[in-house]
Design a protein around this motif. Sequence first.
Motif, PDB file in Angstrom:
ATOM      1  N   PRO B 106       0.825  -1.213   0.000  1.00 50.89           N
ATOM      2  CA  PRO B 106       0.000   0.000   0.000  1.00 50.89           C
ATOM      3  C   PRO B 106       0.858   1.262   0.000  1.00 50.89           C
ATOM      4  N   ARG B 107       0.464   2.238  -0.791  1.00 55.71           N
ATOM      5  CA  ARG B 107       1.187   3.508  -0.875  1.00 55.71           C
ATOM      6  C   ARG B 107       0.620   4.496   0.143  1.00 55.71           C
ATOM      7  N   LEU B 113      -4.517   1.079   1.425  1.00 52.05           N
ATOM      8  CA  LEU B 113      -4.634   0.256   2.626  1.00 52.05           C
ATOM      9  C   LEU B 113      -6.041   0.332   3.230  1.00 52.05           C
ATOM     10  N   ALA B 116      -8.396  -1.576   1.165  1.00 57.75           N
ATOM     11  CA  ALA B 116      -8.175  -3.021   1.291  1.00 57.75           C
ATOM     12  C   ALA B 116      -8.831  -3.557   2.558  1.00 57.75           C
ATOM     13  N   LEU B 117      -8.668  -2.818   3.649  1.00 52.41           N
ATOM     14  CA  LEU B 117      -9.252  -3.253   4.921  1.00 52.41           C
ATOM     15  C   LEU B 117     -10.772  -3.281   4.832  1.00 52.41           C
ATOM     16  N   HIS B 121      -9.682  -6.484   0.115  1.00 50.43           N
ATOM     17  CA  HIS B 121      -8.832  -6.724  -1.053  1.00 50.43           C
ATOM     18  C   HIS B 121      -7.395  -7.032  -0.627  1.00 50.43           C
ATOM     19  N   ARG B 122      -6.947  -8.229  -0.926  1.00 50.60           N
ATOM     20  CA  ARG B 122      -5.529  -8.514  -0.664  1.00 50.60           C
ATOM     21  C   ARG B 122      -4.680  -8.073  -1.860  1.00 50.60           C
ATOM     22  N   ASP B 123      -5.275  -8.042  -3.040  1.00 50.88           N
ATOM     23  CA  ASP B 123      -4.597  -7.408  -4.179  1.00 50.88           C
ATOM     24  C   ASP B 123      -5.115  -5.973  -4.251  1.00 50.88           C
ATOM     25  N   SER B 322       6.394   2.068   3.977  1.00 49.07           N
ATOM     26  CA  SER B 322       5.122   1.381   4.125  1.00 49.07           C
ATOM     27  C   SER B 322       5.396  -0.077   4.483  1.00 49.07           C
ATOM     28  N   VAL B 323       4.348  -0.898   4.464  1.00 48.57           N
ATOM     29  CA  VAL B 323       4.468  -2.287   4.896  1.00 48.57           C
ATOM     30  C   VAL B 323       3.770  -3.186   3.884  1.00 48.57           C
ATOM     31  N   ASP B 324       4.430  -4.211   3.466  1.00 53.35           N
ATOM     32  CA  ASP B 324       3.807  -5.199   2.582  1.00 53.35           C
ATOM     33  C   ASP B 324       2.750  -5.971   3.368  1.00 53.35           C
ATOM     34  N   ILE B 325       1.530  -6.054   2.835  1.00 56.36           N
ATOM     35  CA  ILE B 325       0.465  -6.677   3.635  1.00 56.36           C
ATOM     36  C   ILE B 325       0.575  -8.194   3.683  1.00 56.36           C
ATOM     37  N   LYS B 328       4.325  -8.479   5.776  1.00 58.72           N
ATOM     38  CA  LYS B 328       4.389  -7.555   6.902  1.00 58.72           C
ATOM     39  C   LYS B 328       5.775  -6.893   7.022  1.00 58.72           C
TER      40      LYS B 328
END
Lengths: 388, 388, 388, 388
Positions: B106-107, B113, B116-117, B121-123, B322-325, B328
């Motif tokens: 997520p940017r 993000l 997605a929450l 959406h995981r993509d 940021s953090v890769d979902i 992590k």
Amino acid sequence: MRYLTAGESHGKQLTTIVEGVPSYLPLTTEDINESLLERQKGHGRGKRMQIEKDLVDIVGGVRHGYTLGSPIALVIHNDDFKHWIDVMGEDPVEDPQAVRRIVSRPRPGHADLNGALKYGHRDMRNVLERSSARETAARVAAGAVAKKLLAELDINIVGYTKEIAGIKAVEFPDYTYEERDNKSKASSVRCLDPQAAEQMVNAIDQAKKDGDSIGGVVEVFVEGLPAGIGSYVHYDRKLDGRIAGAVASINAFKGVEFGIGFEAARLPGSQVHDEIAWDKEHGYYRKTNRLGGLEGGMTTGMPLVVKGVMKPIPTLYKPLQSVDIETKEPFNASIERSDSCAVPAAALVMEHVVAFEIAKAILEQFPHDQFPKLQEAIKNYREEIRVF
Amino acid sequence: MRYLTAGESHGKQLTTIVEGVPSYLPLTTEDINESLLERQKGHGRGKRMQIEKDLVDIVGGVRHGYTLGSPIALVIHNDDFKHWIDVMGEDPVEDPQAVRRIVSRPRPGHADLNGALKYGHRDMRNVLERSSARETAARVAAGAVAKKLLAELDINIVGYTKEIAGIKAVEFPDYTYEERDNKSKASSVRCLDPQAAEQMVNAIDQAKKDGDSIGGVVEVFVEGLPAGIGSYVHYDRKLDGRIAGAVASINAFKGVEFGIGFEAARLPGSQVHDEIAWDKEHGYYRKTNRLGGLEGGMTTGMPLVVKGVMKPIPTLYKPLQSVDIETKEPFNASIERSDSCAVPAAALVMEHVVAFEIAKAILEQFPHDQFPKLQEAIKNYREEIRVF
Amino acid sequence: MRYLTAGESHGKQLTTIVEGVPSYLPLTTEDINESLLERQKGHGRGKRMQIEKDLVDIVGGVRHGYTLGSPIALVIHNDDFKHWIDVMGEDPVEDPQAVRRIVSRPRPGHADLNGALKYGHRDMRNVLERSSARETAARVAAGAVAKKLLAELDINIVGYTKEIAGIKAVEFPDYTYEERDNKSKASSVRCLDPQAAEQMVNAIDQAKKDGDSIGGVVEVFVEGLPAGIGSYVHYDRKLDGRIAGAVASINAFKGVEFGIGFEAARLPGSQVHDEIAWDKEHGYYRKTNRLGGLEGGMTTGMPLVVKGVMKPIPTLYKPLQSVDIETKEPFNASIERSDSCAVPAAALVMEHVVAFEIAKAILEQFPHDQFPKLQEAIKNYREEIRVF
Amino acid sequence: MRYLTAGESHGKQLTTIVEGVPSYLPLTTEDINESLLERQKGHGRGKRMQIEKDLVDIVGGVRHGYTLGSPIALVIHNDDFKHWIDVMGEDPVEDPQAVRRIVSRPRPGHADLNGALKYGHRDMRNVLERSSARETAARVAAGAVAKKLLAELDINIVGYTKEIAGIKAVEFPDYTYEERDNKSKASSVRCLDPQAAEQMVNAIDQAKKDGDSIGGVVEVFVEGLPAGIGSYVHYDRKLDGRIAGAVASINAFKGVEFGIGFEAARLPGSQVHDEIAWDKEHGYYRKTNRLGGLEGGMTTGMPLVVKGVMKPIPTLYKPLQSVDIETKEPFNASIERSDSCAVPAAALVMEHVVAFEIAKAILEQFPHDQFPKLQEAIKNYREEIRVF
């Protein structure tokens, strides 16, 4: 959740109907009165605020301290109406010329003239009785229901004064909701910064002495919102749009900004955005909150921070020039009594207006027939996004 | 008048349906294309804007150059879709794991993000394809219909840049709509002040060099509005509220203000309000326009002036954390290509968004089945309020 | 024009807010009371109707006999509330178990059980207090405002009984509005056909004796509507759709039909449609009115004729089987007092519900800020379509 | 959930945007095409239905077979438009007099004349192109999305023919959804009763021979709805009101009824209501379903049964008298080609229109951001009310 309000400033009563509230939300007369009484406080208010205490009568939708799911009707009676029956009564009058207190002189800064042109009112009392900021009491009543609903979901909201007449309160970025709420209530100008508050009080007193009025900036802070309230999929579902619309519709408000707001025009992108972090305990979070808890039309999980600016009250002792609509003669708009500064009350009004929009967005997103189920759904959602 | 838009950034097309437009409004493909092409201009845009020309196809509601009264459907095709069929096609795929261009990072500053929450959406491509500012092309198309309607009523609207990265254009209070429109179109940053414009261009180039992005303030100016558009009778009918709501819903906008806006917090009431004057020729008018042409939720007859602030584009070459979902793991959000400044385009978008709200308010107030009747009604109303 | 209602059957009051009414519509307490009192009439009503007279208190939006353009608030007080404070009061109670008149036995044909399941009410008084047909008094109040507006535009509307318990009134196709209104008011069952009326009275008395209840068909007739009200351009703007939706939402209504309605399934097209004629004096007109004055979602200029069917009141002396939701034991739903037939009152309710939808459609189509301008616009439109 | 449609009968395309659909609903082109193709079937349709196959193109909101949560855009192209460019093109024409196929002769029973009067169309092609029943294809497309959503919640819906030209199908009260769906699809007139179906086919053929048209009654049956969908708390939230409004807005529909409908006027209360029973396995249920699964504005848990009546198509070979709006001369409205009976297709249209209203009511009541969560919520709710 939707609401309508009705009532004139010197009419019999203000009426609010709120439709769409879940059943089994605990709600009492006191919950709403607390908000109404807070609205009447604030250094700089005129005498009217001190004489009349606004008290609500719940006349529909609540039974034994809980909402029923049916529409909630709220009435604020105007005890003073008995002195206004002739002027404001609903019954036809024999001689319209004999009506007292006809207003043919529009006040700059009010709805008087524009409203008269639109609705064809030659007696502009017909405008000012409804356009009066008194109507905000009805909006606060609606907002008090929303505020209670949010509080029961551990979402807390408070409004306070950031600036009056150019005097700015310092920032307290680390203050919690509770600290903000306590300090706001303890201050006669609803300001978190005691030094600034003192100066504000002086500025209000000086304005009064000068026969002038002053405006200010108020801020609303919302703690406890989970990420993802609102939506990006269609423009009219974005939470920031809805909040901005509601805030800008408050009497005398001339602007709205979220987070750093207009400062975003002066900073590079690398200093504006809130980087995303994660840890096992909290899930995703941000280390900064420059965007005021809103990104892409949705909450980020950080506190929602929104400011509004209120212009100075236009009813001044210091006259403004205007024109009598009957004689077309210029005159100086002078008044008998007025507030010199209504900014502290405006903070309270904005708090309730924002509360309504947030509650509405939450009810659209989660199951909302029964309040306990909503509570549970919010709890589950908080956990889901924590482990997403 | 209402509208819905649909379409993803790399999908087949953007679609807009505008419902509630009167019959017999002259409207051509060129009217809308002019707006769409203006949107793509502006120093600081990335390459995409230069490659693809947005062109509208009117696919409903218009016949032989006139609106029919039926809903208007507008399509902007995406010629590039052929390269995106695998990624963005509507048909089920055999192996979801094989889909290319999955976004798990997520940017910051985008809807990624939060969206997605909310939607699970995981993509996050599923978010960004819709939350992209590309959707504003669909809103500009809707606004172009409104702008044409207003123009035919002698109500003209233009948006331009007031400030970029702290560089402020000087005020030209006496400029007419026409001067503003001409100077705005002549400037590569849509700025009325040539000196400021030059500095802005430099700032944009510097930001690009730095891999950073910059935001700004844009202003929309509306000339020719009669007094009394909007209403004070109910909060959700106030024109300022509706405009603020629509503006704050534009991607990346963080604030709105009318007239002197937040300055109203710093000035005494005697310097904020617009005194009312009258002469036989013009009827009522104001000598100043500090409130931006809005008072009591209605127009005053002076030009409507509203500003919006756009934050810097969050897609930076300079990375944000940021953090890769999925993993992590933290990462630096880096990008391949981007605009360093989209403020000039934002001025154009805001112009169209405001145009829609104003046209909507006018259609609610006046007879609107047949456009020529609306024209006549506005003409008559102008005369009525002149002699009121 | 829109409205919200609130209030429980044995609560303090019924409240209605009507928003969007033009200024300067003449409107008095009597105008609304007339409708409310008519609603309480009718052979077959139970005792409650005879004891309590519903009277309105206008508490907002009206001054000196004219509407202000601001929202209109209407209150119908419940004098009997003093006996219900313990049962229906809004304040929390110490011992919820001690509350009297808890309803754990859902009545078939009422909202009781479905409402309990949806809102989680184990005391179904929480449902029945709001789902009660008493709420139609609030809708009649809103409709009375609409009816007055229509009357001042020479659009007149009346509802009457067509059928009770299978006894059908003969058709009087040539009766004017006035004849229908007079005869309806003169009949204790609001029926134009005296012979049928007598039989209906007997049927009602017999049903009462049998401890049973009976339903019927009511018709609403609207005279004076110009052609072209409503629209074909979008489904949710079709006037027949809106009227059908409003009628089907009246308590106990199970069907709606326009003109010949369901008979249209039995006749060939050549006997269903209304041929178009023209003469210089009247412009276009129809020789028949089989379609009930509606074609393509719009009025044809012929009287609008719409029927609704009301099922028999489910609260019978003759018991219906149901189940106690606490014990799960079956029981016979028996009652203390009830109406045996509410069809005549339903005719009045439907009249007001239809009036609201028609007034709303007219206000959407014509200028509606000031009532005199609306009057003039309708007059001009009538002439325009006459010479079209 | 809301939708807009656009497009003219001989224009480029029909366009539908559906906003508010949850993410992760499985949805394919085939799902929608199946509905569109069913709409074109039915004995008695004219040639146009056989030539053109309506096929949808999903141009927004769906990716890889799943909805995204963003608005869904659906296009039905009109391949025949190439022959209509001159007549229906959006570009201005040099000589409006030279336009072919101008319609100055309004057809009785159509929107032609009323639409012309309202929108000022002297060429009534401007009306008929939009008021044409072709628009129902766009509504079916929207309804197909709703139908898919319901099916995935185990709520199944089917429409079929109950009566054509007075020929009534017998009742099959015990037929399940599946039986109704199978038998309906197997019948060329979409009728469950093979004997009646045969007579209906003959009646259609006879009508065609006579140059006449015939109408009928269609029924929609919905299985699997839990109790408590809809609401009694405010009139505009009652499910029967919403369904009736949507059904009555279908082209050529003149009436709607729920359950026994108008028969409720002929039966005593003791034979109209559905007694309430309970057993441990099913919870509450009814032994009869006279009220069509709706009570108090909410579902009862029994199948929802609603009927609509469609008038005969007004475009007859057998001429109806009308008046040319230019010459004011009477003429006989004759036509080139037409359907003699569209009742079977109307059953399909109504099925989809009802599906949309039900899906909308469900989405308002339950969490609806992500479809799998909605599924789970419905499942939980079913269990909750079973053990209530």
